[in-house]
Every structure is written in structure tokens, then in C-alpha cells.
Design a protein around this motif. Structure first.
Motif, PDB file in Angstrom:
ATOM      1  N   GLU A  65      18.640 -36.629   7.371  1.00 26.35           N
ATOM      2  CA  GLU A  65      19.188 -36.277   8.638  1.00 26.35           C
ATOM      3  C   GLU A  65      18.319 -37.363   9.511  1.00 26.35           C
ATOM      4  O   GLU A  65      17.380 -37.727   9.132  1.00 26.35           O
ATOM      5  N   TYR A  66      18.990 -37.463  10.695  1.00 30.31           N
ATOM      6  CA  TYR A  66      18.053 -38.213  11.644  1.00 30.31           C
ATOM      7  C   TYR A  66      18.127 -37.424  13.076  1.00 30.31           C
ATOM      8  O   TYR A  66      19.080 -36.625  13.519  1.00 30.31           O
ATOM      9  N   LYS A  67      17.204 -37.647  13.750  1.00 33.69           N
ATOM     10  CA  LYS A  67      17.181 -37.428  15.064  1.00 33.69           C
ATOM     11  C   LYS A  67      16.912 -38.676  15.853  1.00 33.69           C
ATOM     12  O   LYS A  67      16.246 -39.809  15.493  1.00 33.69           O
ATOM     13  N   LYS A  69      15.431 -40.400  19.660  1.00 30.89           N
ATOM     14  CA  LYS A  69      14.831 -40.355  20.872  1.00 30.89           C
ATOM     15  C   LYS A  69      15.124 -41.470  21.720  1.00 30.89           C
ATOM     16  O   LYS A  69      15.036 -42.764  21.397  1.00 30.89           O
ATOM     17  N   LEU A  74      14.075 -36.450  23.210  1.00 30.36           N
ATOM     18  CA  LEU A  74      14.915 -36.139  22.206  1.00 30.36           C
ATOM     19  C   LEU A  74      16.285 -35.946  22.617  1.00 30.36           C
ATOM     20  O   LEU A  74      16.394 -35.217  23.531  1.00 30.36           O
ATOM     21  N   ARG A  76      19.982 -34.782  22.460  1.00 28.43           N
ATOM     22  CA  ARG A  76      20.943 -33.671  22.146  1.00 28.43           C
ATOM     23  C   ARG A  76      22.220 -33.776  22.615  1.00 28.43           C
ATOM     24  O   ARG A  76      22.489 -34.006  23.857  1.00 28.43           O
ATOM     25  N   THR A  88      23.473 -30.171  19.730  1.00 23.57           N
ATOM     26  CA  THR A  88      22.732 -30.650  18.613  1.00 23.57           C
ATOM     27  C   THR A  88      21.839 -32.052  18.669  1.00 23.57           C
ATOM     28  O   THR A  88      22.407 -32.721  19.374  1.00 23.57           O
ATOM     29  N   GLU A  89      20.972 -31.964  18.019  1.00 25.16           N
ATOM     30  CA  GLU A  89      20.295 -33.327  17.915  1.00 25.16           C
ATOM     31  C   GLU A  89      20.185 -33.631  16.324  1.00 25.16           C
ATOM     32  O   GLU A  89      19.555 -34.800  15.972  1.00 25.16           O
ATOM     33  N   ARG A  90      21.039 -33.384  15.637  1.00 27.71           N
ATOM     34  CA  ARG A  90      21.125 -33.392  14.266  1.00 27.71           C
ATOM     35  C   ARG A  90      22.039 -34.404  13.883  1.00 27.71           C
ATOM     36  O   ARG A  90      23.499 -34.359  14.205  1.00 27.71           O
TER      37      ARG A  90
END
Length: 267
Positions: A65-67, A69, A74, A76, A88-90
Motif C-alpha cells: 500500500e501507499y500513502k 504526503k 498526509l 486523504r 481514505t489515505e490508502r
């Protein structure tokens, strides 16, 4: 006294942990309705985006998975305006699509087995701009044709038969539909040698779109029943060849089956 000191220490640790958490910003994406270029230069020397990779050991979860910035915040994404919990931030996919590294192609992590929503995250005017690569469709076979991101070598990406995204220059084109109300009801099968014409195998034709100009060519076919992609490509190779029209646009046209075709044309 000892208990008081212990409680104070715990409070300090708790506050310290809170302070280490990254700030979060929720973005509501806009729909992309026209061809658009996303290729702004970075502001200053600092990196605009950071891709954070997370490995999952649980076999029931996505392997990677990635997030994302944006500067120190972050990102979302709110997928449904009516449902705040849909933010979601996934991400299951995150890739820079310009040499400036100011534009990302991302896909939401979806554990349902279906391709997740796809977005462009881009620096525009110093701000983060989020665009949704989604077009409403009433096609009967939309579920099976919604394949998410299909990479076309180093040239770019076909998104759900509806968008073409170029690599390096970060341009997004709306692929002209056969029927304006529905996603192209066919399988994206190959592109022209210059990568400018996209070919979709429908039940009755080879529907071909020159994505830069919206010029289309719909070559009717009477094809045998074929299962694998390899069989379909072999059949096309044996019965069609690339030809340029008066505008210099390359399309597949029916040809003599005895003609010798260079297999490199179809890679």
C-alpha cells in the motif's frame, strides 16, 4: 508521589506521540471533463510529493500500500461527498507521471476485488489539485470492462477504456466513446506503432481512436470465437495491417491474409 510522577511521564509521552503525527488534509476531487495538462514546475527546492510505501504481512490484505504526503501533510481523498467516512489515505497504486515529479496517478486501495477509484494528484498554482478519472456510464458490460489502470509500455496508461494518460508530460485525454452514454464496450487490445491510436476489440468491430485528435475509425469484423489475448492478437495480425490516412493517422485495416506482417508492428 510515585504514581503522580508516573502519570506525568505518561502524559508527556502521549503528547509527544500526538505531536509526531502528520497533519492530514481531506480533498474532495473534481471530475475531469476535458483534456487537460498537469505539468507544473515545483515551487522552490523542496520535494512536492512523498510516496510512503507500506508492506503488509497479512495475506488477507493488499501486499503493498501507499500513502501520499503533499509537503508535510498526509493526503486523504473523499470518495463520496455524502459520506464523510469514505475519506481514505490508502492507495494500491501511486506513480509519478511527469519528469518534474509534481503529478501522480493514484488508485484507491479496494479489498472488494474490484478496481478502486483512480485520481490525478497534481501541483497547480502552488496548490494540490485532485481530479477524478471517472465518467458516468450505462453500458451493459461496464463491470467486466472496468479494469483500472492498464499501462501502455513507457508511453502512458489506459484508464477504464475512458481516459488516456501520457507519461512524462502528464497529459490526460478523454477517449472518444462509440456511444456517448457508455464506456467503450470492448477490450483494449493494442495501440499503433506510434502509440497514438488505441484499438478496442468489440463484438462487431475494431473500434479505433486517435486520442489526440478524436478521429475514430470503426472497422467492422466477423471474427471467430477466441479466448486468450494471444489468440486475438494473432488473429488481428493475420488479417489486418496498419495504414495511414490522408491526415497521417494510423489505423488498422483489413488486409490480404497472404501479406507478410512484421510482428514488431503489434508489440
Amino acid at each position: 508521589m510515585r504514581n503522580l510522577i508516573f502519570a506525568l511521564l505518561l502524559s508527556v509521552l502521549f503528547i509527544g506521540c500526538q505531536q509526531k503525527q502528520d497533519p492530514v488534509m481531506v480533498y474532495t476531487p473534481r471530475l475531469l471533463t476535458t483534456n487537460e495538462k498537469f505539468n507544473d514546475s515545483p515551487v522552490g527546492k523542496e520535494s512536492t510529493f512523498e510516496i510512503i510505501v507500506k508492506q503488509n504481512d497479512d495475506t488477507h490484505e493488499l501486499k503493498e500500500e501507499y500513502k501520499i504526503k503533499f509537503h508535510d501533510t498526509l493526503v486523504r481523498i473523499l470518495m463520496n461527498k455524502a459520506d464523510p467516512s469514505s475519506a481514505t489515505e490508502r492507495f494500491s497504486y501511486a506513480q509519478f507521471i511527469n519528469s518534474q515529479k509534481t503529478t501522480l496517478l493514484v488508485q484507491i486501495a479496494d479489498e472488494s476485488g474490484l478496481p478502486g477509484p483512480i485520481y490525478i494528484l497534481a501541483l497547480k498554482g502552488g496548490m494540490l489539485n485532485v481530479a477524478s478519472l471517472y465518467r458516468p456510464s450505462t453500458g451493459d458490460h461496464d463491470i467486466t470492462l472496468t479494469k483500472g489502470i492498464v499501462q501502455l509500455g513507457r508511453a502512458g496508461y489506459v484508464i477504464n477504456n475512458d481516459f488516456y494518460v501520457t507519461n512524462v508530460s502528464a497529459r490526460v485525454y478523454l477517449i472518444k466513446r462509440l456511444d456517448p452514454e457508455e464506456r467503450i464496450q470492448g477490450e483494449f487490445i493494442l495501440s499503433s506503432p506510434d502509440k497514438a491510436t488505441l484499438v478496442f476489440l468489440t463484438p462487431t468491430s475494431l473500434y479505433q481512436v486517435h486520442y489526440e485528435s478524436d478521429v475514430v475509425f470503426n472497422e467492422k469484423i466477423s471474427k471467430p470465437a477466441l479466448d486468450s489475448t494471444e489468440e486475438k492478437l494473432a488473429w488481428i495480425r493475420d488479417n489486418f495491417s496498419w495504414e495511414k490516412n490522408k491526415k497521417g493517422i494510423t489505423f488498422l485495416k483489413f488486409t490480404d491474409s497472404d501479406r507478410i506482417v512484421d510482428i514488431k508492428e503489434f508489440r
